[in-house]
Enzyme design. Structure first.
Site, mmCIF file in Angstrom:
data_model
loop_
_atom_site.group_PDB
_atom_site.id
_atom_site.type_symbol
_atom_site.label_atom_id
_atom_site.label_comp_id
_atom_site.label_asym_id
_atom_site.label_seq_id
_atom_site.Cartn_x
_atom_site.Cartn_y
_atom_site.Cartn_z
ATOM 1 N N ASP A 16 0.253 1.509 10.663
ATOM 2 C CA ASP A 16 -0.633 0.355 10.431
ATOM 3 C C ASP A 16 -0.496 -0.605 11.182
ATOM 4 O O ASP A 16 0.420 -1.238 10.567
ATOM 5 C CB ASP A 16 -1.449 0.329 8.608
ATOM 6 C CG ASP A 16 -1.990 1.124 8.367
ATOM 7 O OD1 ASP A 16 -1.557 1.625 8.954
ATOM 8 O OD2 ASP A 16 -1.981 0.629 7.274
ATOM 9 N N ASP A 52 0.711 -0.800 -0.187
ATOM 10 C CA ASP A 52 0.126 0.385 0.059
ATOM 11 C C ASP A 52 1.053 1.628 -0.374
ATOM 12 O O ASP A 52 -0.235 2.464 -0.168
ATOM 13 C CB ASP A 52 -1.019 -0.100 1.443
ATOM 14 C CG ASP A 52 -1.906 -0.884 1.336
ATOM 15 O OD1 ASP A 52 -2.365 -1.782 0.268
ATOM 16 O OD2 ASP A 52 -3.187 -1.289 2.396
ATOM 17 N N ARG A 70 -6.817 10.093 11.972
ATOM 18 C CA ARG A 70 -6.377 8.837 12.376
ATOM 19 C C ARG A 70 -5.697 8.788 13.062
ATOM 20 O O ARG A 70 -4.789 8.225 12.811
ATOM 21 C CB ARG A 70 -6.521 7.721 10.815
ATOM 22 C CG ARG A 70 -7.943 7.521 10.153
ATOM 23 C CD ARG A 70 -7.671 6.502 9.506
ATOM 24 N NE ARG A 70 -8.707 6.200 8.831
ATOM 25 C CZ ARG A 70 -8.539 5.073 7.691
ATOM 26 N NH1 ARG A 70 -7.487 4.583 7.744
ATOM 27 N NH2 ARG A 70 -10.071 4.449 7.899
ATOM 28 N N ASP A 115 0.183 5.612 1.861
ATOM 29 C CA ASP A 115 -1.097 4.866 2.274
ATOM 30 C C ASP A 115 -0.913 6.147 3.800
ATOM 31 O O ASP A 115 -1.011 6.950 4.564
ATOM 32 C CB ASP A 115 -1.545 3.419 2.541
ATOM 33 C CG ASP A 115 -2.813 3.310 3.352
ATOM 34 O OD1 ASP A 115 -3.547 3.732 2.720
ATOM 35 O OD2 ASP A 115 -2.173 2.164 3.412
#
Length: 434
Positions: free
Chosen positions: A267, A239, A319, A263
């Site tokens: 993560d 990603d 986020r 991205d």
């Protein structure tokens, strides 16, 4: 009378001898037990890696309150020693005070592994291995990397503490796939991983990433990439995350500067747990941190992540983090910029926000710190989200929900929060250190 006195003295001396013998025997037993414990602690990496699935998924803490008490004690002890003049630094940041107060830290680099806090506190990285010095910034062949390159270092099977000979700008052709028990330690030099692929932590354990500038990461893949000396395989498209954590445990991401990737910046998905993300400086990015794969992937219920002492800075949108299913402790971070929201979630995560500083943007429609993504109206009211001791500025507000009882947040508690009034000082050195 004299005879009786001599007899009393003799009895007293015999009693003293018995007591001394008892103390020596106890001490010997304690030393023997300590040596046995040390022997167990220094088990080989082969033993650590046996039962790989269990290693990755058994690390959710049963008693996080005990961790909080332990960390709080270490902070108080460190503070008391500073009052006595043992340390010259006075940051109030327990991670930094653990190693930066040592004037000879460059000679004691591996001490860093003992300085982590929170859910990732047991991430030892390459502490028990040798040093590996990266001398070559190239990445010409992801299948057969040259010795001296970062890729050659991270794929080795043995524990390694990886350092850099000089300042470097590394452009990776494909994902940097890490093997277990590795530390990337860029203290003392200026190392950028940028303008190509970035870091993948997949199905491994005990990783420390410290002191890197990671930015402008791009999607790569549909190529062969080596992940160990004995294995390489086909990788589909990545990603473009700065740091991707996938099915892994005991991970510590500390003092990095991260920005502007295709991205996410960090993560963590697919059952990853025992993670601390601390002292990082995040800037110029949309979707900053994602914790949890999808609303339907229930194995992420084991996830426990500490977000501590980070600075969420200019150019960020959302986020910080965005959470699913698991338990998340957001503590003593400085939020100076967001455009949509700071903390979001779905699938009923438990979020424990403590001692943070939230500075809302000028936009009157973006003052709320929190955002829920729920399958139907009002379902989020049962989710356990709380704000304790947070400093809410410029109209910022945190919408709490769920239970108010402290016990509801036990599995989302990983360290004792400091006052939000100290956040500026605690986070003043966030990011890669110069």
């Amino acid at each position: 009378m004299a005879a009786a006195l001599r007899l009393s003295c003799l009895c007293f001396l015999q009693l003293l001898i018995v007591i001394v013998l008892f103390i020596n025997t106890s001490a010997d037993n304690s030393i023997e037990q300590a040596e046995q414990f040390q022997s167990l602690s220094n088990s080989t990496m082969t033993n650590r890696l046996s039962g790989n699935d269990e290693l990755r998924h058994e690390h959710a803490e049963d008693d996080p309150e005990a961790i909080a008490s332990m960390v709080d004690m270490s902070i108080r002890n460190s503070t008391e020693r500073r009052k006595l003049g043992y340390f010259s630094c006075r940051t109030g940041n327990p991670i930094d005070d653990c190693w930066r107060c040592d004037r000879n830290w460059q000679r004691n680099r591996r001490r860093l592994a003992d300085c982590s806090i929170g859910f990732g506190r047991n991430a030892i990285g390459g502490r028990d291995g040798r040093f590996y010095v990266v001398t070559d910034s190239g990445d010409d062949d992801p299948v057969n990397p040259r010795p001296g390159t970062l890729r050659h270092a991270v794929i080795q099977d043995e524990p390694l503490w990886i350092v850099f000979k000089r300042d470097m700008h590394i452009t990776l052709k494909q994902e940097l796939i890490m093997n277990s028990f590795k530390t990337i330690d860029a203290r003392g030099v200026n190392v950028h991983i940028a303008n190509g692929a970035c870091i993948t932590i997949q199905f491994v354990t005990n990783i420390i990433i410290h002191g890197l500038h990671i930015h402008d990461c791009k999607p790569t893949g549909n190529a062969l990439v080596r992940s160990s000396p004995s294995h390489y395989g086909w990788r589909t498209m990545a990603d473009g995350d700065a740091i991707s954590i996938f099915g892994s445990s005991h991970i510590w991401v500390d003092h990095n500067s991260l920005s502007n990737c295709a991205d996410g910046l960090v993560d963590a998905i697919m059952g990853s747990t025992a993670i601390t993300i601390s002292n990082n400086y995040f800037t110029h990015h949309n979707e900053v941190i994602l914790l949890g794969h999808s609303d339907t992937y229930v194995r992420d219920k084991v996830m426990q992540v500490t977000i501590a002492f980070n600075h969420f800075g200019e150019g960020l949108i959302q986020r910080m983090p965005r959470c699913r299913h698991g338990y998340f402790h957001v503590v003593n971070n400085d939020y100076t910029h967001w455009e949509m929201y700071a903390i979001g979630g779905s699938a009923a995560p438990t979020i424990n926000s403590q001692g943070n500083r939230y500075l809302a943007p000028v936009n009157p429609f973006a003052k709320e710190v929190t955002k829920r993504v729920e399958p139907w109206e009002g379902s989020w009211r049962q989710w356990n989200w709380r704000s304790v001791g947070d400093l809410l500025l410029n109209g910022a507000y945190f919408t709490a929900s769920g239970r108010a009882a402290p016990g509801s947040y036990a599995r989302a508690s990983s360290l004792a929060a400091k006052s939000s009034s100290m956040v500026g000082m605690i986070t003043s050195n966030a990011g890669a250190l110069s």
